[in-house]
Design an enzyme around this catalytic site. Structure first.
Site, short mmCIF file in Angstrom:
data_model
loop_
_atom_site.label_atom_id
_atom_site.label_comp_id
_atom_site.label_asym_id
_atom_site.label_seq_id
_atom_site.Cartn_x
_atom_site.Cartn_y
_atom_site.Cartn_z
N GLY A 150 0.82 -1.21 0.00
CA GLY A 150 0.00 0.00 0.00
C GLY A 150 0.85 1.25 0.00
CB SER A 151 0.42 4.59 -1.46
OG SER A 151 0.78 4.13 -2.75
N GLY A 152 1.57 5.28 1.26
CA GLY A 152 1.51 5.91 2.57
C GLY A 152 2.71 5.60 3.45
CG HIS A 153 3.73 2.15 4.10
ND1 HIS A 153 3.12 2.36 5.30
CD2 HIS A 153 2.97 1.22 3.45
CE1 HIS A 153 2.03 1.60 5.39
NE2 HIS A 153 1.92 0.90 4.28
CE LYS A 210 5.09 -3.08 3.80
NZ LYS A 210 4.91 -2.92 2.34
CG ASP A 231 0.92 -6.32 0.84
OD1 ASP A 231 -0.09 -5.79 0.36
OD2 ASP A 231 1.82 -5.68 1.42
CG HIS A 248 -1.25 -0.84 7.09
ND1 HIS A 248 -0.41 -1.83 7.54
CD2 HIS A 248 -1.00 -0.70 5.77
CE1 HIS A 248 0.30 -2.28 6.52
NE2 HIS A 248 -0.03 -1.61 5.44
#
Lengths: 332, 332
Positions: B54-57, B105, B110, B219
């Site tokens: 996911g994005s945001g990391h 991860k 995922d 998250h």
């Protein structure tokens, strides 16, 4: 407001120890001071390049210590100039006999204390030269300055001067390229939130849930204009056009850009800003030679960003692209 | 909550374009996907190493694209797994014929989507191998996982596997060193504040002015224990002891450490944490071979940090110290 600190009075001291603990082969702390220098300072046969200023702007300045950038970095207390005595110790510690360039951000305390330190070391036989960085296009004079403030463009001065010094150039030449950056760089910043200093523990200015500040400085001082929140593209346009108006560049000019996070801004948002910035530069017929995106000069936990544009000729491209090896910036 | 974004639905798309605009010589975007690959992919004669999530990391994962680390990075929507179709396209794009290591991860989405993508590319003749990173010592199972979550230790897997692939090792060997990192690394995180997703626009969990969360994920899920705010030394001790309990290392063991900012944490605070971390490691008779401090795997604008410890033998030291040239991590 919550922070990952112990006693606020110890935060600078503990941060500096934490830096040395992270990079023991790269930096060392001059005893009983808040000065970090390159572990191998003074580097023989090389002009020294030093900077300093209040803490709270990390990785500025100690993050840039190392090959191809800075030899010394003096940390004041949070948002407070280092003392002239500590600056003097720093300059003396990095002088290999070739002289030392002082890179000073334009704030009254910094300018005064660097000047005093310079006079003191000159009496001991160290040659010094100075550049004063004043890249902030937002204000002509400010709370803490006569003339424009020195902000994120300073990192490009560190890089160019450090690279020139690494080549073995003399002090005049190192000063000349540093001044060339100063003459060709402009920056403007904005804040979504105020920062919170460890000592005060609350925002240094109040900003509503739907407001932003344009033209902020890096010491928690408010900006020049408060507006309603805008989307990222509109904010990017405001900042970019202000900088470009000031620089007044010819079409076809090559530039280096920095989208700089103020400390509390996710990288996701910085890249959204960079997308629009590069589009606007293209609209102006400018060519991006290199684009930097990240936290280079922060203001504690402030959410927001600044945009820096620097016109670069062949000489500055060579210096800005030259190898560097520092904790915060490595160029191969 | 204010953010530097345009339409929340466009934030990942615009971020990826902003990355390509920043590093056009280093990365390119596969058309009609949220996949970035090394500009020169597939790199002939080399095993590919890819990751995604996911994005945001950010800078995870695209910030680690380049020589000595990743060949491909797939970005899902914020905190959402990339699709199997996009993962398949990524793997196909970076395979030079030597096979591809998938670094995953441990989150259910995922794991499932990488597995599906792996089966799809294998039918087309691409050899793949996989490691699942599960370094978070805070929880045995979580909201999004069976088994432990994969967090910041993943960056060390990228580095070791990328360096081994750059040496020209075969897929089995690249997988072996990646798994060696997984088997020797532990991480635990904490939050001073929740993150705020672009879509929701408000904190994903509520935390009082005097509370912190220990054992948070990346998250926006809450942690395993809510406590009153403690000072940085006490927080560092909680995190460090949890990780060391899990790793159960012998005295004299050499380790790599990461003090990782969650996105909204000033560097000043990370160095204060690093100071205490290194002191505690010394108390345990452990020897720090390398210490990383910075934002490596974030959770949007969350204030907080994680601590990672990885036991390193000669082989891992060589791989983690090998040259790398990526936007977020350069090693000379």
């Amino acid at each position: 407001m919550k922070k990952l600190i112990n006693d606020p009075d110890d935060v600078v001291d503990e941060m500096l120890d934490g830096m040395v603990a992270a990079y023991p082969d790269r930096v060392r702390r001059l005893s009983d001071t808040n000065v970090l220098v390159r572990e191998d300072a003074p580097v023989g046969g090389k002009v020294g390049v030093v900077s300093g200023g209040g803490s709270g702007h990390e990785p500025t300045h100690a993050g840039y210590l190392g090959e191809g950038m800075l030899d010394g970095a003096a940390a004041g207390e949070v948002f407070t100039s280092p003392t002239a005595d500590e600056l003097e110790e720093m300059v003396a510690a990095v002088d290999s006999g070739e002289g030392v360039l002082l890179v000073v951000k334009n704030y009254e305390g910094d300018v005064m204390n660097f000047e005093t330190a310079g006079e003191m070391v000159e009496m001991e036989g160290t040659e010094v030269a100075e550049v004063v960085v004043n890249d902030d296009v937002a204000v002509e004079d400010s709370l803490y300055t006569s003339g424009r403030r020195g902000v994120c463009g300073t990192i490009l001065v560190h890089k160019a001067a450090g690279a020139k010094a690494a080549e073995g150039a003399d002090l005049d030449e190192v000063q000349r390229v540093a001044q060339k950056v100063v003459d060709n760089v402009g920056t403007m910043g904005m804040a979504l939130t105020s920062c919170v200093t460890p000592e005060k523990g609350e925002p240094t200015f109040d900003l509503g849930e739907d407001e932003i500040e344009l033209g902020i400085g890096i010491h928690g001082e408010p900006g020049v204009e408060r507006t309603d929140i805008m989307d990222a593209d509109a904010i990017t346009e405001e900042l970019t056009e202000s900088v470009l108006d000031d620089l007044d560049l010819d079409e076809g000019q090559e530039v280096v850009t920095i989208v700089n996070g103020m400390g509390g801004t996710p990288q996701m948002e910085l890249f959204v800003v960079n997308r629009k910035l590069q589009e606007l530069l293209g609209d102006h017929g400018l060519e991006t030679w290199d684009a930097w995106v990240g936290d280079y000069m922060t203001s504690l936990d402030m959410a927001g960003c600044s945009i820096t544009v620097c016109a670069v000729d062949d000489e500055l491209q060579e210096l800005l692209g030259a190898p560097a090896d520092t904790p915060a910036l490595t160029v191969r």
